[in-house]
Scaffold this motif. Structure first.
Motif, mmCIF file in Angstrom:
data_model
loop_
_atom_site.group_PDB
_atom_site.id
_atom_site.type_symbol
_atom_site.label_atom_id
_atom_site.label_comp_id
_atom_site.label_asym_id
_atom_site.label_seq_id
_atom_site.Cartn_x
_atom_site.Cartn_y
_atom_site.Cartn_z
ATOM 1 N N UNK A 11 66.965 74.266 78.855
ATOM 2 C CA UNK A 11 67.465 72.741 79.094
ATOM 3 C C UNK A 11 66.202 71.655 79.096
ATOM 4 N N UNK A 12 65.447 72.203 80.179
ATOM 5 C CA UNK A 12 64.088 71.330 80.364
ATOM 6 C C UNK A 12 63.413 71.109 79.015
ATOM 7 N N UNK A 13 63.194 72.053 78.306
ATOM 8 C CA UNK A 13 62.403 72.114 77.033
ATOM 9 C C UNK A 13 63.028 71.121 76.121
ATOM 10 N N UNK A 14 64.597 71.084 76.040
ATOM 11 C CA UNK A 14 65.206 70.131 75.157
ATOM 12 C C UNK A 14 65.069 68.824 75.661
ATOM 13 N N UNK A 15 64.916 68.466 77.008
ATOM 14 C CA UNK A 15 64.714 67.080 77.437
ATOM 15 C C UNK A 15 63.144 66.624 77.171
ATOM 16 N N UNK A 19 61.505 63.491 74.534
ATOM 17 C CA UNK A 19 60.474 62.545 74.953
ATOM 18 C C UNK A 19 60.797 62.334 76.374
ATOM 19 N N UNK A 20 61.103 63.038 77.434
ATOM 20 C CA UNK A 20 61.462 62.860 78.620
ATOM 21 C C UNK A 20 60.287 63.911 79.350
ATOM 22 N N UNK A 21 58.875 63.598 79.142
ATOM 23 C CA UNK A 21 57.739 64.365 79.370
ATOM 24 C C UNK A 21 57.762 64.698 80.794
ATOM 25 N N UNK A 22 58.306 64.169 81.707
ATOM 26 C CA UNK A 22 58.403 64.672 83.336
ATOM 27 C C UNK A 22 59.059 65.847 83.250
ATOM 28 N N UNK A 23 59.892 66.311 82.360
ATOM 29 C CA UNK A 23 60.350 67.612 82.561
ATOM 30 C C UNK A 23 59.460 68.625 82.251
ATOM 31 N N UNK A 24 58.365 68.225 81.707
ATOM 32 C CA UNK A 24 57.445 69.362 81.399
ATOM 33 C C UNK A 24 56.598 69.792 82.683
ATOM 34 N N UNK A 25 56.543 69.241 83.804
ATOM 35 C CA UNK A 25 56.096 69.605 85.147
ATOM 36 C C UNK A 25 56.848 70.899 85.751
ATOM 37 N N UNK A 26 58.251 70.849 85.723
ATOM 38 C CA UNK A 26 58.629 72.386 86.284
ATOM 39 C C UNK A 26 58.201 73.466 85.268
ATOM 40 N N UNK A 27 58.231 73.252 84.100
ATOM 41 C CA UNK A 27 57.982 74.396 83.115
ATOM 42 C C UNK A 27 56.447 74.653 83.522
ATOM 43 N N UNK A 63 52.484 69.362 71.882
ATOM 44 C CA UNK A 63 52.237 68.860 70.429
ATOM 45 C C UNK A 63 53.350 69.318 69.595
ATOM 46 N N UNK A 64 53.813 70.667 69.682
ATOM 47 C CA UNK A 64 54.718 71.062 68.904
ATOM 48 C C UNK A 64 56.170 71.234 69.497
ATOM 49 N N UNK A 65 56.219 70.505 70.486
ATOM 50 C CA UNK A 65 57.696 70.504 70.940
ATOM 51 C C UNK A 65 59.000 70.403 70.141
ATOM 52 N N UNK A 66 58.559 69.635 69.013
ATOM 53 C CA UNK A 66 59.752 69.485 67.974
ATOM 54 C C UNK A 66 60.206 70.966 67.522
#
Length: 129
Positions: A11-15, A19-27, A63-66
């Protein structure tokens, strides 16, 4: 949007994909240590290379989140990226292949010595089976 640590990795990765890049922090916080250990072990304990490659993995996540597909496990996708980063690192460090002139075989200057310890066998002494 506030950073949520109760969401699943997927779910975090889908966010992050949205383009909700703040969700990359917990990952990053969840996977930095294990990923660093994995890459350090792949590099025979070299922590400097392990740290560099760990940073490169998270840059590739961005870079490859899509390319992350819903329904897949984030951990599997992340470690696949890590294996690719590791392979790319060693591919870049490999020396260039030698040119054809480097591989030329030196030509012998003299004929090899003949073994003369035994006299040749006479054809009449050879048995045929």
């Amino acid at each position: 949007m506030p950073v949520s640590t109760s969401l699943s990795d997927e779910d975090l990765m889908l966010r992050v994909q949205a383009d909700d890049l703040d969700q990359l922090t917990p990952l990053f916080e969840r996977y930095h240590g294990p990923l660093f250990g994995f890459l350090t072990r792949l590099n025979h304990g070299d922590q400097e290379i392990g740290q560099d490659l760990t940073q490169n993995v998270f840059l590739r996540v961005l870079k490859y989140r899509a390319s992350f597909r819903a329904g897949l496990r984030f951990r599997t996708w992340l470690y696949q990226l890590a294996r690719h980063v590791h392979a790319d690192h060693w591919q870049q460090r490999r020396p260039a292949p030698p040119t054809s002139t480097t591989w030329s075989t030196p030509r012998p200057t003299a004929a090899p010595p003949r073994l003369t310890s035994r006299p040749p066998i006479a054809p009449s002494r050879c048995r045929r089976r």
